[in-house]
Design a protein around this motif. Structure first.
Motif, short mmCIF file in Angstrom:
data_model
loop_
_atom_site.label_atom_id
_atom_site.label_comp_id
_atom_site.label_asym_id
_atom_site.label_seq_id
_atom_site.Cartn_x
_atom_site.Cartn_y
_atom_site.Cartn_z
N GLU A 284 0.82 -1.21 0.00
CA GLU A 284 0.00 0.00 0.00
C GLU A 284 0.85 1.27 0.00
OE1 GLU A 284 -3.72 2.11 2.39
OE2 GLU A 284 -2.88 0.23 3.12
N LYS A 285 1.85 1.32 0.86
CA LYS A 285 2.69 2.50 0.94
C LYS A 285 3.42 2.73 -0.37
CE LYS A 285 6.38 4.65 3.67
NZ LYS A 285 7.30 4.50 4.85
N GLU A 286 3.92 1.66 -0.97
CA GLU A 286 4.61 1.74 -2.25
C GLU A 286 3.68 2.31 -3.33
OE1 GLU A 286 7.77 0.79 -5.13
OE2 GLU A 286 7.72 1.10 -2.97
N ALA A 287 2.45 1.79 -3.36
CA ALA A 287 1.50 2.21 -4.39
C ALA A 287 1.11 3.68 -4.25
CB ALA A 287 0.25 1.33 -4.32
N LEU A 288 0.84 4.09 -3.02
CA LEU A 288 0.33 5.44 -2.79
C LEU A 288 1.44 6.50 -2.77
CD1 LEU A 288 -2.36 4.70 -0.05
CD2 LEU A 288 -2.68 4.84 -2.52
N GLU A 289 2.51 6.21 -2.04
CA GLU A 289 3.53 7.23 -1.82
C GLU A 289 4.59 7.26 -2.92
OE1 GLU A 289 5.19 7.02 2.09
OE2 GLU A 289 3.24 6.92 3.07
N HIS A 290 5.01 6.10 -3.39
CA HIS A 290 6.07 6.07 -4.40
C HIS A 290 5.52 6.21 -5.82
CE1 HIS A 290 9.71 5.08 -6.55
NE2 HIS A 290 9.14 4.01 -7.09
N ASP B 146 -4.01 6.71 -6.27
CA ASP B 146 -4.96 7.44 -5.43
C ASP B 146 -5.59 6.56 -4.35
OD1 ASP B 146 -5.18 10.13 -6.98
OD2 ASP B 146 -5.43 8.58 -8.53
N TYR B 147 -5.77 5.28 -4.69
CA TYR B 147 -6.42 4.37 -3.74
C TYR B 147 -5.72 3.01 -3.80
CZ TYR B 147 -10.10 7.85 -4.37
OH TYR B 147 -10.79 9.02 -4.48
N PHE B 148 -5.93 2.22 -2.76
CA PHE B 148 -5.35 0.89 -2.68
C PHE B 148 -6.38 -0.07 -2.12
CE2 PHE B 148 -2.97 -2.54 -0.65
CZ PHE B 148 -1.99 -2.84 -1.59
N LEU B 149 -6.57 -1.21 -2.80
CA LEU B 149 -7.51 -2.23 -2.34
C LEU B 149 -6.78 -3.55 -2.12
CD1 LEU B 149 -10.61 -1.84 -4.73
CD2 LEU B 149 -10.37 -1.00 -2.39
N VAL B 150 -7.06 -4.18 -1.00
CA VAL B 150 -6.58 -5.53 -0.74
C VAL B 150 -7.63 -6.49 -1.29
CG1 VAL B 150 -5.87 -7.21 0.99
CG2 VAL B 150 -5.33 -4.78 1.31
#
Length: 221
Positions: free
Chosen positions: A79-85, A89-93
């Motif tokens: 999640e952190k990789e997807a959003l911050e790096h 905009d959003y992350f779903l498990v």
């Protein structure tokens, strides 16, 4: 090497060869379906299923097109990789039913980069009416798709491979304009066997690039 100009791609001057090289495969594999299926329109909600060699580049291209981007992954650790790096905009498990329920019917398109066996029915549920699920990953086992998953909402499940030379050049020029490259780890030739073992463990962010030039120079007598 001499080649017919019809088969030559020109690298933009500001495109690094090492980080740009994977775009000739991973880049065009996600750029082409984004363009073809109309997911390159600003404001479109695009999801990327799987955050790996294809997925991380898909996020970058979708964001550059002005899309609202959701990453779908089995791993909460990404999640952190997807959003911050990567700037999603959003992350779903994908295993979190509450998250999937909340996102139901919100996406214009999904680029499915997953090559492991997985169910695509939950993904079709995330699509808006007339939404498109585009497969670019290659799972070994056949996928199951009940008719109701696409009939209700007139949804499309499609596939895409790479692209022609004209579109590949277009992709490279677009990538150079928007500073899009692949996240890579440069390795020497004698590290290849170790790299394959790491690939089996998904231990790479997100592409290995072999340094052929220095390897050849080191082997000359």
């Amino acid at each position: 090497m001499v080649a017919n100009e019809h088969f030559i791609i020109k690298f933009p001057d500001n495109m690094p060869l090492d980080a740009g090289a994977p775009l000739l495969c991973a880049g065009i594999s996600v750029y082409s379906p984004l363009k073809y299926f109309g997911l390159d329109v600003s404001g479109t909600h695009v999801a990327v299923a799987g955050l790996g060699g294809l997925g991380h580049v898909a996020v970058k291209f979708a964001k550059a097109f002005g899309a609202k981007v959701t990453v779908i992954s089995t791993s909460p650790k990404k999640e952190k990789e997807a959003l911050e790096h990567l700037g999603a905009d959003y992350f779903l498990v994908s295993s979190d039913q509450d998250q999937l329920k909340a996102a139901k019917g919100t996406m214009d398109g999904i680029i499915d980069t997953i090559s492991a066996p997985h169910s695509i029915v939950p993904l079709t549920g995330l699509l808006k009416p007339q939404g498109k699920l585009v497969m670019v990953g290659l799972p070994e086992k056949p996928l199951e798709l009940p008719a109701a998953a696409v009939v209700m909402g007139r949804k499309t499940v499609a596939g895409s491979n790479i692209g022609g030379l004209k579109e590949t050049q277009e992709m490279l020029d677009f990538a150079a304009k928007h500073n899009i490259t692949s996240d890579i780890e440069v390795i020497p030739m004698d590290y290849v066997n170790t790299a394959f073992e790491r690939l089996k463990k998904a231990d790479v962010r997100y592409r290995f690039v072999i340094d052929i030039g220095n390897t050849l120079a080191a082997t000359k007598p």
